[in-house]
Every structure is written in C-alpha cells, then in structure tokens.
Scaffold this active site. Structure first.
Site, PDB file in Angstrom:
ATOM      1  N   LYS A  41       0.839  -1.198   0.000  1.00 20.58           N
ATOM      2  CA  LYS A  41       0.000   0.000   0.000  1.00 20.58           C
ATOM      3  C   LYS A  41       0.881   1.257   0.000  1.00 20.58           C
ATOM      4  CE  LYS A  41      -3.854  -2.246   2.418  1.00 20.58           C
ATOM      5  NZ  LYS A  41      -4.643  -2.209   3.682  1.00 20.58           N
ATOM      6  N   TYR A  67     -12.630  -2.810  -2.939  1.00 17.26           N
ATOM      7  CA  TYR A  67     -13.177  -2.824  -1.578  1.00 17.26           C
ATOM      8  C   TYR A  67     -14.709  -2.712  -1.604  1.00 17.26           C
ATOM      9  CZ  TYR A  67      -8.562  -2.458   0.728  1.00 17.26           C
ATOM     10  OH  TYR A  67      -7.298  -2.703   1.219  1.00 17.26           O
ATOM     11  N   HIS A 126      -1.718  -5.471   1.540  1.00 19.49           N
ATOM     12  CA  HIS A 126      -2.993  -6.147   1.318  1.00 19.49           C
ATOM     13  C   HIS A 126      -2.702  -7.562   0.841  1.00 19.49           C
ATOM     14  CE1 HIS A 126      -6.965  -7.144  -0.221  1.00 19.49           C
ATOM     15  NE2 HIS A 126      -6.354  -7.603  -1.293  1.00 19.49           N
TER      16      HIS A 126
END
Ligand code: UDP
Length: 161
Positions: A20, A60, A126
């Site tokens: 990220k 997401y 992630h």
C-alpha cells in the site's frame, strides 16, 4: 518441452498482494517481496500504479458502507501502490498468515504488519482473504496477458542442462 508437472498439488494457486502507499513511501517494497520469495512462492505478475477511486471501490466493494471507507480511499490513493500476483501451494491462506491481523495492534511479531506497522489505517500491505476473493481481485487488477507462467531453472530435466 516438459510433459510432466513437477509441482506440488495445488501449486498453481494464486493470490493478490499489494504494498500500500505507506509501504511504498517507507521503502518496504523489497522487504515484502523478499518474504514471499524466501517463503517459496513464485512471482507471476508485478506492477506499480496510482490507484483510481473506481478501481478501489471495486476492490473494496464490501467495505463501501463502512465508516472508515472515506479514510481508506484517501489512504489508498495517497501515492502509488505495488501490486503483485504470487503463486504456490496454499498461497492464499499462507499469505494471510504472513501479512498478519488487519489491526497491527493485534498482529503478531514476525508478520509483515506485526513487524512494520502500528495502526489499522496504515497497515502496509494487502493480501486476498479467500480463493474466490483472490480470483476476483487478480482479474480486477491484472490482464491475463500480464501474468506469466514460467518454470524454475532447478526444475529443468537433466536432458535440458
Ligand atoms: N481498515 C481501516 N480501519 C478499520 C478496518 C479496516 O482503516 O477499522 C482498512 C485497513 O487498511 C484494512 C482495509 O481497510 O487493511 C481493508 O479491511 P479488511 O477488513 O478487508 O482487512 P484486510 O483484509 O486488509 O486485513
């Protein structure tokens, strides 16, 4: 030409891992890659990109209603990410173990989040959380042509060396 598969059962399983923006900014890309290589997984796709809000809201999609979602969008678009596809036996579950608990406060030392982060809103990496999630995310982030199928030099048959 190799006719026999030399891999373990399920060795073609794939997952999506991303460093990220905070991980990129803190120069942690190499350390994340090193852990996956060292564990024994195979890198089959890699790219750096500035994420769009559209891609993020697809990625997401299950979190859009969460109170932290606006902050998550701000975080994830605050700089480039490095996104990868790793392949190997049980890679989805093992990656989650390697990444550690979502909240770094709960993440064990020895996991990526447990070693490199302190707050849930800046948790460095992630990794897909299920086989179905991995398939969905890999398709979302990569075109099939950018995922490479390759063999290790130590798996070549003796006739080839
Ligand atoms: N997140 C956050 N606050 C929370 C929960 C999650 O900022 O209370 C962020 C965090 O970056 C997390 C991401 O949202 O990694 C996705 O959350 P999820 O529950 O899917 O956790 P993950 O699969 O990343 O461990």
């Amino acid at each position: 030409h190799r006719s026999k598969s030399t891999g373990l059962p399920g060795a073609k399983e794939r997952t999506l891992v991303a460093v990220k923006p905070d991980g990129v900014q803190r120069r942690l890309v190499g350390q994340v890659i090193q852990r996956f290589e060292q564990r024994g997984f195979k890198l089959v796709g890699l790219k750096m990109l500035q994420v769009s809000e559209d891609l993020l809201s697809e990625h997401y999609c299950q979190l859009r209603q969460k109170p932290f979602y606006p902050n998550l969008v701000h975080y994830m678009t605050s700089g480039p990410v490095v996104v990868m596809v790793w392949e190997g036996h049980n890679v989805v579950q093992t990656s989650r173990t390697m990444v550690g608990h979502t909240n770094p406060t709960e993440a064990q030392a020895g996991t990526i989040r447990g070693d490199f982060s302190v707050h849930v809103s800046r948790n460095v990496v992630h990794a897909s959380d299920s086989l179905e999630g991995a398939q969905r995310e890999i398709q979302l982030w990569f075109q099939a042509k950018d995922l490479l199928d390759w063999d290790c030099c130590d798996q070549a048959s003796t006739s080839e060396v």
